[in-house]
Design a protein around this motif. Structure first.
Motif, short mmCIF file in Angstrom:
data_model
loop_
_atom_site.label_atom_id
_atom_site.label_comp_id
_atom_site.label_asym_id
_atom_site.label_seq_id
_atom_site.Cartn_x
_atom_site.Cartn_y
_atom_site.Cartn_z
N LYS A 299 26.98 -27.92 -32.00
CA LYS A 299 28.27 -26.01 -32.82
C LYS A 299 28.66 -26.27 -31.03
O LYS A 299 28.07 -26.46 -30.18
N ILE B 271 30.90 -23.97 -29.19
CA ILE B 271 30.72 -22.49 -29.14
C ILE B 271 31.79 -22.10 -27.80
O ILE B 271 31.23 -22.57 -26.49
N LEU C 256 32.34 -14.04 -30.11
CA LEU C 256 31.74 -14.85 -31.74
C LEU C 256 32.61 -13.81 -32.87
O LEU C 256 32.86 -11.85 -31.76
N GLY C 257 32.54 -13.94 -33.66
CA GLY C 257 33.05 -12.48 -34.85
C GLY C 257 32.09 -11.60 -34.78
O GLY C 257 30.69 -11.37 -34.42
N TRP D 278 30.21 -10.80 -37.20
CA TRP D 278 29.60 -10.87 -38.45
C TRP D 278 28.64 -12.06 -38.20
O TRP D 278 27.77 -12.75 -38.60
N GLN D 279 29.11 -12.94 -36.99
CA GLN D 279 28.56 -14.24 -36.64
C GLN D 279 27.42 -14.17 -35.49
O GLN D 279 27.63 -13.14 -34.40
N GLN D 280 26.63 -14.69 -35.33
CA GLN D 280 25.39 -15.43 -34.54
C GLN D 280 25.57 -16.29 -34.60
O GLN D 280 25.56 -17.71 -35.23
N ILE D 281 24.47 -16.94 -33.41
CA ILE D 281 23.97 -18.63 -33.46
C ILE D 281 21.96 -18.29 -33.24
O ILE D 281 21.54 -17.41 -33.58
#
Length: 151
Positions: free
Chosen positions: A112, A114, A123-124, A126-129
């Motif tokens: 991925k 980033i 990150l948005g 609600w995004q997470q890694i």
């Protein structure tokens, strides 16, 4: 016993019959005999027949009349080779002991990218890694992080 094996592999069997020169009619009659779901029969048939049609039409679109004779002579042989390779690949995955881990990994991806701007991960809301391990066998794992950028 044959009915059980057919029921387990119904989608692949019907798809193979629709996609290759294997007698499709025998497989559809067998689907009725062994009470295979109409949805499985319908979708496997659509994908198989549609895939075969799509390949022929695409070849004719790109190569025109030049390939028409070749399709008539060699197409069924090529489809049978494809089917043999598909079955061999399925068996290799099945007996590897790690059934669908490789398929899941290839669908999700193994890397991925980033963006990091001003020392913050972009990150948005609600995004997470997350790290997902599809391998069903125990063992240690290594995670590689590679950073590119300018100072």
């Amino acid at each position: 016993m044959v009915g059980e094996k057919y029921a387990i592999n119904a989608f692949l069997s019907i798809f193979a019959g629709a996609f290759t020169p294997i007698p499709y009619k025998v497989l559809t009659i067998s689907a009725g005999r062994f009470s295979i779901s109409l949805h499985v029969l319908f979708f496997a048939s659509i994908l198989g027949i549609g895939g075969r049609f799509f390949i022929v039409v695409t070849a004719l679109k790109f190569f025109g009349k030049k390939i028409q004779n070749t399709i008539g002579k060699c197409f069924n042989v090529l489809l049978m080779i494809f089917l043999v390779l598909l079955i061999a690949g399925s068996l290799a995955l099945k007996y590897n002991g790690d059934d669908f881990s490789h398929i899941r990994s290839s669908l999700i991806g193994t890397s991925k990218t980033i963006s990091i701007v001003l020392k913050s991960i972009m990150l948005g809301t609600w995004q997470q890694i997350i790290l997902v391990d599809f391998d069903s066998r125990a063992g240690s794992r290594k995670v590689f992080v590679q950073v590119f950028g300018e100072q």
